[in-house]
Design a protein around this motif. Structure first.
Motif, PDB file in Angstrom:
ATOM      1  N   GLU A  76     -28.532  -6.359   8.973  1.00 13.50           N
ATOM      2  CA  GLU A  76     -27.428  -5.942   8.101  1.00 13.50           C
ATOM      3  C   GLU A  76     -27.211  -6.915   6.943  1.00 13.50           C
ATOM      4  OE1 GLU A  76     -25.502  -7.748  11.881  1.00 13.50           O
ATOM      5  OE2 GLU A  76     -27.245  -6.493  11.346  1.00 13.50           O
ATOM      6  N   ILE A  79     -29.797  -6.147   4.304  1.00 12.58           N
ATOM      7  CA  ILE A  79     -29.281  -5.007   3.531  1.00 12.58           C
ATOM      8  C   ILE A  79     -28.269  -5.486   2.496  1.00 12.58           C
ATOM      9  CG2 ILE A  79     -27.884  -2.904   3.674  1.00 12.58           C
ATOM     10  CD1 ILE A  79     -29.241  -2.373   6.395  1.00 12.58           C
ATOM     11  N   ASN A  80     -27.398  -6.415   2.892  1.00 13.57           N
ATOM     12  CA  ASN A  80     -26.408  -6.938   1.955  1.00 13.57           C
ATOM     13  C   ASN A  80     -27.062  -7.674   0.785  1.00 13.57           C
ATOM     14  OD1 ASN A  80     -24.145  -5.942   3.260  1.00 13.57           O
ATOM     15  ND2 ASN A  80     -23.936  -7.738   4.586  1.00 13.57           N
ATOM     16  N   GLU A  82     -29.919  -6.833  -0.540  1.00 18.53           N
ATOM     17  CA  GLU A  82     -30.376  -5.752  -1.417  1.00 18.53           C
ATOM     18  C   GLU A  82     -29.211  -5.166  -2.209  1.00 18.53           C
ATOM     19  OE1 GLU A  82     -33.021  -2.854  -3.102  1.00 18.53           O
ATOM     20  OE2 GLU A  82     -33.332  -4.793  -2.113  1.00 18.53           O
ATOM     21  N   SER A 157     -36.525  -7.319   0.054  1.00 23.38           N
ATOM     22  CA  SER A 157     -35.631  -6.866   1.130  1.00 23.38           C
ATOM     23  C   SER A 157     -36.369  -5.940   2.097  1.00 23.38           C
ATOM     24  CB  SER A 157     -34.410  -6.152   0.554  1.00 23.38           C
ATOM     25  OG  SER A 157     -33.657  -7.013  -0.256  1.00 23.38           O
ATOM     26  N   THR A 158     -37.193  -5.063   1.549  1.00 21.24           N
ATOM     27  CA  THR A 158     -37.968  -4.145   2.390  1.00 21.24           C
ATOM     28  C   THR A 158     -38.897  -4.919   3.313  1.00 21.24           C
ATOM     29  OG1 THR A 158     -37.889  -2.374   0.740  1.00 21.24           O
ATOM     30  CG2 THR A 158     -39.652  -2.271   2.384  1.00 21.24           C
ATOM     31  N   TYR A 161     -36.936  -6.857   5.932  1.00 27.10           N
ATOM     32  CA  TYR A 161     -36.388  -5.924   6.924  1.00 27.10           C
ATOM     33  C   TYR A 161     -37.479  -5.509   7.913  1.00 27.10           C
ATOM     34  CZ  TYR A 161     -33.330  -2.174   8.648  1.00 27.10           C
ATOM     35  OH  TYR A 161     -32.539  -1.351   9.424  1.00 27.10           O
ATOM     36  N   PRO A 175     -33.053  -1.172   3.515  1.00 30.84           N
ATOM     37  CA  PRO A 175     -32.112  -1.697   2.512  1.00 30.84           C
ATOM     38  C   PRO A 175     -31.995  -0.875   1.239  1.00 30.84           C
ATOM     39  CG  PRO A 175     -33.334  -3.497   3.487  1.00 30.84           C
ATOM     40  CD  PRO A 175     -33.938  -2.243   4.035  1.00 30.84           C
TER      41      PRO A 175
END
Length: 215
Positions: A76, A79-80, A82, A157-158, A161, A175
């Protein structure tokens, strides 16, 4: 034979000297990176600034550093990261930044402007924020011959993740999809460019330091 070796050695020294002059930016010493649990704007810039100073202008290395550091966070928080990146890209979608892109690159395009904004973010918080205020700030930061393109920042980010979750097939939990579904579209179909438009012959007066350096 000796004279030939002398010439080769001299050329090698000269080439090393040229390479050393390619990037005159000053990079701050890096200390051990300590991550926080939450990804907020401060933590986002901490990663960018650390990677910038550690990589010393090597964008491939900077990309690797960002992915490595980001992979240590909870999904998470990746994701933030991104989400914050998307917000910064939208913030930089301004005619002032487009002018800097035009002066440095001599041309602009939709993709080129996106990659330029990613590159601007990669230079760190101070440079980003000062350039948003006045693009002439970049004249004191970067040199002629710079390639203002950091497309790979779109994918950090990808990759992080994937590293963290083990998931390889992208879905709407990734993300970029999460950010997009929050309305953070920085590309075509996203928010219109902001600020005041300009004509090319106005650029020397608008941003004289940048114009003088790159023209």
């Amino acid at each position: 034979m000796h004279s030939r070796l002398f010439v080769i050695a001299l050329l090698t020294v000269l080439c090393i000297g040229c390479s050393a002059k390619e990037d005159k930016r000053s990079f701050k010493p890096v200390s051990e990176f300590t991550k926080a649990e939450k990804m907020d704007e401060k933590e986002f810039w901490k990663i960018i600034d650390y990677s910038y100073n550690a990589a010393k202008g090597n964008l491939d290395l900077q990309n690797e550093i960002i992915v490595k550091k980001l992979s240590a966070y909870a999904p998470e928080e990746i994701i933030n990261f991104e989400i914050i990146l998307c917000k910064k890209l939208i913030e930089a979608n301004n005619y002032k930044i487009l002018a800097a892109n035009k002066i440095i690159d001599a041309y602009v395009s939709d993709d080129g402007f996106l990659y330029f904004r990613l590159w601007l973010i990669s230079l760190g918080r101070e440079t980003f924020e000062q350039t948003i205020k006045n693009p002439d700030y970049l004249a004191g930061v970067v040199d002629n011959g710079v390639v203002p393109d950091f497309e790979h920042l779109l994918y950090v980010s990808t990759q992080a993740y994937k590293n963290k979750t083990g998931k390889q097939q992208e879905d709407d939990s990734f993300p970029r999809d999460v950010a997009f579904n929050k309305g953070l579209n920085y590309d075509l179909g996203g928010p219109a460019i902001t600020g005041n438009d300009w004509k090319e012959d106005e650029l020397p007066k608008l941003y004289p330091k940048l114009w003088e350096k790159f023209n």
